[in-house]
Design a protein around this motif. Structure first.
Motif, short mmCIF file in Angstrom:
data_model
loop_
_atom_site.label_atom_id
_atom_site.label_comp_id
_atom_site.label_asym_id
_atom_site.label_seq_id
_atom_site.Cartn_x
_atom_site.Cartn_y
_atom_site.Cartn_z
N MET A 146 17.77 8.59 0.16
CA MET A 146 18.39 9.68 0.92
C MET A 146 18.01 9.58 2.39
N LYS A 147 16.76 9.22 2.65
CA LYS A 147 16.34 9.04 4.05
C LYS A 147 17.20 7.96 4.70
N ALA A 148 17.41 6.87 3.98
CA ALA A 148 18.19 5.76 4.52
C ALA A 148 19.64 6.17 4.74
N ALA A 149 20.20 6.95 3.81
CA ALA A 149 21.59 7.37 3.94
C ALA A 149 21.78 8.21 5.19
N ALA A 150 20.74 8.96 5.54
CA ALA A 150 20.86 9.84 6.71
C ALA A 150 20.42 9.15 8.00
N TYR A 151 19.88 7.93 7.87
CA TYR A 151 19.30 7.25 9.04
C TYR A 151 20.37 6.49 9.83
N GLU A 152 20.29 6.57 11.13
CA GLU A 152 21.20 5.80 11.98
C GLU A 152 20.36 4.80 12.78
N PRO A 153 20.54 3.49 12.53
CA PRO A 153 19.71 2.51 13.24
C PRO A 153 19.92 2.58 14.76
N GLU A 154 18.86 2.29 15.52
CA GLU A 154 19.00 2.20 16.97
C GLU A 154 19.76 0.92 17.30
N VAL A 155 20.61 0.98 18.31
CA VAL A 155 21.30 -0.24 18.73
C VAL A 155 20.89 -0.57 20.16
#
Lengths: 430, 277
Positions: B197-206
């Motif tokens: 769930m943490k990963a699903a909500a996470y947006e990687p930095e670009v």
């Protein structure tokens, strides 16, 4: 344990539509999907109806990954090497508002999932829901197959597809029976788009479909299909599982048999098989529709047996049922009442819509074909012989030929039998 | 401790086919995955974090869709993921890639000192095994390649068992260090639901080319001395020879040995006593 308003089990057309409509109504919503992403486990013949989809994502055709708008639908009745053809074509269907498109579920559902995510839905892939969570008699969430895998919810929407494990565990549905499920196999055969357009007499980008009856299923209840994609043709065939078992046919044999028919062979010539897919289709019809709701739970799509195979409609029924379920769940949560009584609104709305009306309309169909196995063996041959006799120019006076045709028909099927069949078909289909 | 994992999104090469006419990869419809060796590096970093505490940062270079690989990588329980993505990076070979990745790691290091960097031993789409060592070189970190076991991690050193062609080696290096890993290092985890769930909500930095003070001559096609002169599919292997040994086993063995000699697969050791040739 994290809590949601709505948990949707399964990221297919029904589940994603349910999640989207719940999220649009302000619900904190999560979809739990077993595949790598929504779409990877999803299979259908490949026709997506515009009207129903437009209700889920307005003007989806402007962005969604679609193959071809369908402007022509043919019906073929195969008998040995012979075929009787009928069809309808309207180039207007190549333009807005369209009627239907060919699609690949793996691409389309992924896109649909992205629309749901934009609306705030969380999607958890590669995760299986093993059971519902109860507090006393009340459903309060789900248990997934992962560590620390419990999730709380006010409403769980079961959109797990035709394999109804969870609905069975919850006591809402019965395990699938071989007579109420069809198995369908399909190949995607790559061909250059010019060839596809030439062979099906299409302008650039347009699509056509053919449904094949009769010998395509070797006399068993089922249907074959050919749909045009951008640079491939989907060809498939499905039949009810029980006669397949009884007659010792594998679905793959059926497909190879269909591909070897002269009419079909020519359409596929030179193509290269890119994909092979197989899926079950719920064909139980109206009488096999499970319990659609209980306190805190709604059942949608294939799990709810919402399938009109005669008109090859399934995904649209799934999406509409999902949309209604999402709305009903949101409404129930907002009023603080997710009791079984409150959930009946879902069933009432399905009954008021074409979804259950169409299923009810065809409620006798399955039984009719099941009890009259001769139909699919006698009539394809009878019809093709009748048409052949009618069209053969051999100097026989037409009046005499018509008499011969009637005589031939009565030889194949008695007068009483014919009347019984026509009445039965009338009752089952009209 | 701060662990950095270098990770690449690659086509699932088990599903890639080669066009028999153009000899190019037919990538259409081929799913993308996390380079399997990198996944084992990530797994090890997470295990060490769970053991000694600290955080795990993932760095990747690739097109925007590589975000998917990073989101998936976050399900392991990493803390941060950075995607280096810019048209200027496109066409980079392993030399240029090592330059870009090491520059990014240096920038991470400025605010968040690094103890260990993990990388897969190679990427399955290129098989060069150059990028990991290239990064270590530019960071001036000791490099421990082909690791199959982390024997010990202290405040200042790491001890690693590494696979070599002739056996195993146990080596130790001062931190910070870079380790490239084999698959034997560990078994990948099945992520917990909270981490999913943490990963699903996470947006990687670009990070793009402007995020760092890059020397643009060292990246992309300009910074890549490698040139591909020709691509071809190796010919398929012909089937082996099968000999029936049921009738006269001794004669069959003699024939096999003779064939092995003829093809120089085996030979007589000239130093062995009593050998004849």
């Amino acid at each position: 344990m994290e809590n949601f308003d709505v948990i949707v089990v399964g990221g297919g057309p029904a589940g994603l539509s349910a999640a989207l409509s719940a999220a649009q109504a302000g619900m904190k919503t999560v979809v739990i999907e077993r595949g790598d992403y929504p779409g990877t486990k999803n299979v259908m013949g490949g026709i997506l109806y515009t009207k129903a989809t437009d209700l889920i994502v307005p003007e989806f055709w402007k962005e969604a990954p679609l193959e071809r708008p369908i402007i022509e639908q043919r019906i073929a009745m195969l008998s040995g090497d012979e075929s009787i053809l009928a069809g309808y074509r309207d180039p207007a269907w190549a333009k807005e508002p369209y009627n239907a498109h060919s699609v690949f579920r793996v691409k389309f559902d992924r896109w649909l999932a992205q629309q749901a995510e934009k609306a705030g839905v969380m999607i958890i892939p590669e995760t299986i829901v093993e059971n519902l969570l109860y507090k006393g008699d009340n459903v309060v969430g789900v248990r997934t197959g992962r560590a620390e895998g419990d999730l709380g919810a006010k409403v769980v929407i079961i959109a797990e597809g035709v394999n109804n494990f969870l609905a069975v565990k919850a006591g809402l549905a019965k395990p699938l029976k071989p007579e109420s499920v069809a198995v369908t196999v399909k190949e995607v055969i790559a061909l250059p788009k010019e060839k596809i357009e030439d062979r099906f007499c299409l302008d650039e980008g347009q699509g056509a479909t053919i449904e094949l009856y009769g010998d395509s299923t070797a006399g068993m209840m089922g249907v074959g299909f050919i749909y045009t994609n951008k640079e491939s043709i989907s060809i498939g065939v499905g039949a009810i599982l029980q006669p397949l078992i009884r007659n010792n046919w594998t679905p793959n044999d059926l497909l190879e048999n269909l591909k070897s028919k002269p009419y079909v062979k020519r359409l596929l010539q030179g193509g290269e098989t890119k994909e092979y897919l197989s899926h079950l289709i719920p064909e139980g019809g109206y009488t096999q529709v499970p319990k659609l709701h209980r306190q805190g739970v709604l059942v949608v799509g294939d799990t709810a047996m919402l399938m009109n195979s005669l008109n090859r409609e399934g995904s649209n029924l799934a999406m509409i049922s999902g949309k209604i379920a999402g709305e009903v769940a949101a409404q129930a949560i907002k009023t603080g009442d997710v009791s079984d009584q409150a959930m009946t609104v879902y069933e009432t709305r399905l009954r008021d819509s074409f979804v259950l009306k169409d299923l009810h309309h065809y409620r006798h169909m399955g039984k009719f074909f099941e009890e009259n196995t001769h139909l699919l063996k006698v009539y394809p041959k009878l019809f093709s012989q009748a048409v052949k006799m009618y069209l053969t120019a051999d100097g026989t006076p037409k009046k005499q030929r018509q008499k011969e045709i009637i005589k031939m028909a009565f030889e194949k099927r008695s007068k009483g039998g014919l009347i019984k069949d026509i009445y039965g078909a009338w009752r089952a289909l009209l | 401790m701060h662990f950095v994992v270098c990770l690449k999104q690659v086509p699932d090469t088990s599903e890639v086919r080669i066009d028999p006419i153009t000899n190019t990869l037919m990538r259409e419809g081929v799913p993308s995955i996390i380079n399997p060796y990198d996944a084992h590096g990530l797994e090890e970093a997470i295990r060490l974090k769970e053991k000694v505490g600290g955080k795990v940062t993932i760095v990747s270079m690739g097109p925007p869709q590589a975000k998917e690989a990073l989101k998936k990588a976050m399900t392991f329980g990493a803390d941060r993921a950075i995607l280096l993505s810019d048209r200027a990076f496109g066409g980079s070979d392993s030399l240029a890639t090592a330059y870009i990745l090491s520059s990014a790691i240096q920038k991470i290091q400025e605010t968040d000192p690094i103890d260990l960097v993990f990388a897969g031993k190679e990427a399955i789409d290129g098989d060069t095994a150059q990028t990991g060592p290239g990064i270590a070189q530019r960071l001036d970190f000791p490099q421990l390649t082909y690791a199959i076991k982390i024997q010990e991690l202290t405040e200042t050193t790491v001890t690693v068992e590494r696979k070599t062609e002739s056996g195993r080696q146990i080596v130790q290096a001062q931190l910070p260090a870079l380790i490239t890993v084999e698959k034997e290092l560990n078994d990948l985890r099945y992520a917990s639901l909270p981490n999913m769930m943490k990963a699903a909500a996470y947006e990687p930095e670009v990070w793009d080319v402007k995020s760092l003070s890059f020397d643009t001559k060292k990246m992309g096609l300009k910074g890549s001395p490698t040139s591909v002169s020709r691509i071809f599919a190796p010919p398929g292997r012909s089937g082996g020879e099968i000999m029936d040994g049921t009738k006269d086993p001794a004669a069959t063995v003699a024939t096999v040995v003779q064939k092995l000699f003829q093809q120089n697969i085996i030979m007589v050791n000239p130093l062995a006593k009593g050998g004849k040739s």
